[in-house]
Design a protein around this motif. Sequence first.
Motif, PDB file in Angstrom:
ATOM      1  N   LEU A 305       3.336  58.758   1.438  1.00 14.66           N
ATOM      2  CA  LEU A 305       3.945  58.555   2.680  1.00 14.66           C
ATOM      3  C   LEU A 305       3.607  56.828   2.796  1.00 14.66           C
ATOM      4  CD1 LEU A 305       1.970  61.395   3.291  1.00 14.66           C
ATOM      5  CD2 LEU A 305       3.956  61.523   4.624  1.00 14.66           C
ATOM      6  N   TYR A 306       4.662  56.255   3.513  1.00 13.99           N
ATOM      7  CA  TYR A 306       4.560  54.833   3.773  1.00 13.99           C
ATOM      8  C   TYR A 306       4.634  54.681   5.403  1.00 13.99           C
ATOM      9  CZ  TYR A 306       5.078  53.667  -1.175  1.00 13.99           C
ATOM     10  OH  TYR A 306       5.040  53.701  -2.302  1.00 13.99           O
ATOM     11  N   PRO A 307       3.967  53.880   6.088  1.00 15.61           N
ATOM     12  CA  PRO A 307       4.091  53.734   7.393  1.00 15.61           C
ATOM     13  C   PRO A 307       5.327  52.873   8.067  1.00 15.61           C
ATOM     14  CG  PRO A 307       2.267  52.283   6.685  1.00 15.61           C
ATOM     15  CD  PRO A 307       2.728  52.967   5.321  1.00 15.61           C
ATOM     16  N   LEU A 308       5.950  53.392   8.949  1.00 17.31           N
ATOM     17  CA  LEU A 308       7.023  52.542   9.593  1.00 17.31           C
ATOM     18  C   LEU A 308       6.817  52.820  11.214  1.00 17.31           C
ATOM     19  CD1 LEU A 308       9.991  54.170   7.447  1.00 17.31           C
ATOM     20  CD2 LEU A 308       9.032  51.922   7.217  1.00 17.31           C
ATOM     21  N   PHE A 309       7.843  52.039  11.752  1.00 16.38           N
ATOM     22  CA  PHE A 309       7.733  52.306  13.171  1.00 16.38           C
ATOM     23  C   PHE A 309       9.150  52.282  13.838  1.00 16.38           C
ATOM     24  CE2 PHE A 309       4.176  49.477  11.747  1.00 16.38           C
ATOM     25  CZ  PHE A 309       3.269  50.140  12.380  1.00 16.38           C
ATOM     26  N   SER A 310       9.218  53.072  14.913  1.00 16.97           N
ATOM     27  CA  SER A 310      10.486  53.435  15.700  1.00 16.97           C
ATOM     28  C   SER A 310      10.520  52.746  16.742  1.00 16.97           C
ATOM     29  CB  SER A 310      10.574  54.796  15.902  1.00 16.97           C
ATOM     30  OG  SER A 310      11.604  55.077  16.881  1.00 16.97           O
ATOM     31  N   SER A 311      11.398  51.540  16.857  1.00 15.52           N
ATOM     32  CA  SER A 311      11.424  50.621  17.991  1.00 15.52           C
ATOM     33  C   SER A 311      11.920  51.505  19.233  1.00 15.52           C
ATOM     34  CB  SER A 311      12.398  49.521  17.572  1.00 15.52           C
ATOM     35  OG  SER A 311      11.870  48.895  16.762  1.00 15.52           O
ATOM     36  N   GLY A 313      11.703  54.746  19.915  1.00 19.00           N
ATOM     37  CA  GLY A 313      10.663  55.767  20.237  1.00 19.00           C
ATOM     38  C   GLY A 313       9.340  55.088  20.431  1.00 19.00           C
ATOM     39  N   VAL A 314       9.278  53.846  20.239  1.00 24.62           N
ATOM     40  CA  VAL A 314       8.040  52.936  20.498  1.00 24.62           C
ATOM     41  C   VAL A 314       6.866  53.774  19.837  1.00 24.62           C
ATOM     42  CG1 VAL A 314       6.584  51.385  21.950  1.00 24.62           C
ATOM     43  CG2 VAL A 314       8.985  52.131  22.549  1.00 24.62           C
ATOM     44  N   ALA A 315       6.898  54.243  18.514  1.00 26.38           N
ATOM     45  CA  ALA A 315       5.999  55.162  18.048  1.00 26.38           C
ATOM     46  C   ALA A 315       6.144  54.848  16.475  1.00 26.38           C
ATOM     47  CB  ALA A 315       6.409  56.559  18.430  1.00 26.38           C
ATOM     48  N   PRO A 316       4.703  55.368  15.891  1.00 25.63           N
ATOM     49  CA  PRO A 316       4.789  55.184  14.407  1.00 25.63           C
ATOM     50  C   PRO A 316       5.597  56.239  13.748  1.00 25.63           C
ATOM     51  CG  PRO A 316       2.719  56.083  15.258  1.00 25.63           C
ATOM     52  CD  PRO A 316       3.525  55.638  16.492  1.00 25.63           C
ATOM     53  N   VAL A 317       6.181  55.933  12.573  1.00 25.37           N
ATOM     54  CA  VAL A 317       6.837  56.844  11.782  1.00 25.37           C
ATOM     55  C   VAL A 317       6.450  56.713  10.534  1.00 25.37           C
ATOM     56  CG1 VAL A 317       9.339  57.486  10.759  1.00 25.37           C
ATOM     57  CG2 VAL A 317       8.895  56.669  13.251  1.00 25.37           C
ATOM     58  N   TRP A 318       6.306  57.825   9.602  1.00 27.95           N
ATOM     59  CA  TRP A 318       5.984  57.972   8.406  1.00 27.95           C
ATOM     60  C   TRP A 318       7.302  58.282   7.532  1.00 27.95           C
ATOM     61  CZ3 TRP A 318       0.514  60.648   7.829  1.00 27.95           C
ATOM     62  CH2 TRP A 318      -0.450  59.642   8.228  1.00 27.95           C
ATOM     63  N   LEU A 319       7.350  57.363   6.347  1.00 29.77           N
ATOM     64  CA  LEU A 319       8.424  57.729   5.176  1.00 29.77           C
ATOM     65  C   LEU A 319       7.666  58.616   4.082  1.00 29.77           C
ATOM     66  CD1 LEU A 319      11.233  57.195   3.990  1.00 29.77           C
ATOM     67  CD2 LEU A 319      10.328  55.266   3.041  1.00 29.77           C
ATOM     68  N   LEU A 320       8.254  59.826   3.832  1.00 30.83           N
ATOM     69  CA  LEU A 320       7.751  60.358   2.746  1.00 30.83           C
ATOM     70  C   LEU A 320       8.716  59.941   1.473  1.00 30.83           C
ATOM     71  CD1 LEU A 320       6.718  64.306   2.873  1.00 30.83           C
ATOM     72  CD2 LEU A 320       7.708  63.318   0.787  1.00 30.83           C
ATOM     73  N   ASN A 321       8.242  58.921   0.832  1.00 31.49           N
ATOM     74  CA  ASN A 321       9.048  58.386  -0.143  1.00 31.49           C
ATOM     75  C   ASN A 321       9.073  59.212  -1.416  1.00 31.49           C
ATOM     76  OD1 ASN A 321      10.742  55.956  -0.243  1.00 31.49           O
ATOM     77  ND2 ASN A 321       9.467  55.559  -2.116  1.00 31.49           N
ATOM     78  N   ASP A 322       7.894  59.678  -1.692  1.00 30.27           N
ATOM     79  CA  ASP A 322       7.875  60.458  -3.159  1.00 30.27           C
ATOM     80  C   ASP A 322       7.247  61.781  -2.939  1.00 30.27           C
ATOM     81  OD1 ASP A 322       8.302  57.721  -3.623  1.00 30.27           O
ATOM     82  OD2 ASP A 322       6.082  57.330  -3.969  1.00 30.27           O
ATOM     83  N   LEU A 323       7.831  62.676  -3.516  1.00 35.28           N
ATOM     84  CA  LEU A 323       7.439  64.135  -3.708  1.00 35.28           C
ATOM     85  C   LEU A 323       7.591  64.450  -5.046  1.00 35.28           C
ATOM     86  CD1 LEU A 323       6.078  66.540  -2.457  1.00 35.28           C
ATOM     87  CD2 LEU A 323       8.332  67.593  -1.796  1.00 35.28           C
ATOM     88  N   PHE A 324       6.603  64.900  -5.613  1.00 38.01           N
ATOM     89  CA  PHE A 324       6.897  65.244  -7.230  1.00 38.01           C
ATOM     90  C   PHE A 324       5.827  66.537  -7.598  1.00 38.01           C
ATOM     91  CE2 PHE A 324       6.106  64.535 -11.895  1.00 38.01           C
ATOM     92  CZ  PHE A 324       7.562  64.994 -12.213  1.00 38.01           C
ATOM     93  N   VAL A 325       6.469  67.461  -8.399  1.00 40.96           N
ATOM     94  CA  VAL A 325       5.486  68.503  -8.752  1.00 40.96           C
ATOM     95  C   VAL A 325       5.780  68.544 -10.576  1.00 40.96           C
ATOM     96  CG1 VAL A 325       5.028  70.783  -8.851  1.00 40.96           C
ATOM     97  CG2 VAL A 325       5.729  69.759  -6.676  1.00 40.96           C
ATOM     98  N   ALA A 326       4.474  68.615 -11.058  1.00 40.81           N
ATOM     99  CA  ALA A 326       4.659  68.624 -12.628  1.00 40.81           C
ATOM    100  C   ALA A 326       5.510  69.884 -13.245  1.00 40.81           C
ATOM    101  CB  ALA A 326       3.255  68.681 -13.227  1.00 40.81           C
TER     102      ALA A 326
END
Length: 388
Positions: A305-311, A313-326
């Motif tokens: 997860l990478y941190p982003l911001f919503s202008s 919403g004036v609030a932090p947003v997280w980008l779930l950029n990677d999801l992987f299962v073997a």
Amino acid sequence: MDMQYDQYGRALGVTVDNWQGATPPQRVTLQGRSCRVEPFSRQQHGAGLRAALELDVDGRNWAYLMPRPQSDADWDSWFGMMEDSRDPLFFAIVDQASGQAIGSCSYLRIDPAGGVIEVGWLRFSPLLQRTVAATEAMYLLIRQAFEWGYRRCEWKSNALNAPSLHAAQRLGFTFEGVFRQARVNWGLNRDTAWFSLLDREWPASRAALEAWLDAANFDADGRQRRSLDECRRGLVAQAQQDGVRLASLADLPQLVSLFDGYRQFYGRHDDAVASQAFIRERLLQGDSTILVYEQAGELRGFAQLYPLFSSVGVAPVWLLNDLFVAAQARRGGVGRKLLLAAGELARQHGVARLELSTAHDNLAAQALYESLGWQRDVAFRRYQLVLN
């Protein structure tokens, strides 16, 4: 610990809450079972320490630290320096049974404001080498450093000094690299190997050392029942539970394999070197949050997860950029558990929402997301500008 960012979105560093600095080292006695570590006194310890060190008749143990004293004046000068110095701050290692000083050690490069301290200037006589007391003395010294509030304990060694390199890793220090041509010693080049042990790593290392040092770990003849490495592995196995947790540097080898598999899933070539560099930097910088799913000591999947911001919403947003299962763990609920853990962690951090994107034809993933309440964006189109 939370990553802080400037107004341009650049990561500045992880917060260190309520940092007031560490306590400068004190001339205290550290009491162990087989030895004690005492502030060095020329009068109290000098004769015994010299006698113990002179048992090294061929001088092989002096190779990397300093030239061996040759005369009474040499010994007296060295002991005088040890007694008067405050950085390094020298201690004698005293055998509990005989009361003789059989080695010496020190704190050095002492930085209370920065929370960094080094253990070094180790001079172990043949009476101390490869004994319980040798390990216990280092345990006492390191434990006290962390009790004084230091965040980082360092170990440095001539890169050619194989026994010292092994000792650092045995005690739980992490190898960080080699400073090439760091010094000139007696007309010889010295490359210096750096190791560190951090405050957050100390509890696990302390538990392993205390398990090894426990009297019950030795038989009637003083032989160890389990090696320190076996004690460490046993504690790790005991602590391991199947489930989701935050990744650490200790996960790097397995995590790199998963991450490289994830990249190949999206059509990239196998590149373990680039994958390791990328994941290692994320773990060191703390500019992403990586969750892993562990099962029987093996990592089966991860989410990043990478941190982003919503202008708006004036609030932090997280980008779930990677999801992987073997591959061998798919259809076992690993992805679902990682997504649920990501959502819970985000709530704990006051994150307004999670975002992700996936391929149009990745129908299995879409079904999973929607079953957990993720909503497909129908109001906005997503664009990207490829720069390289």
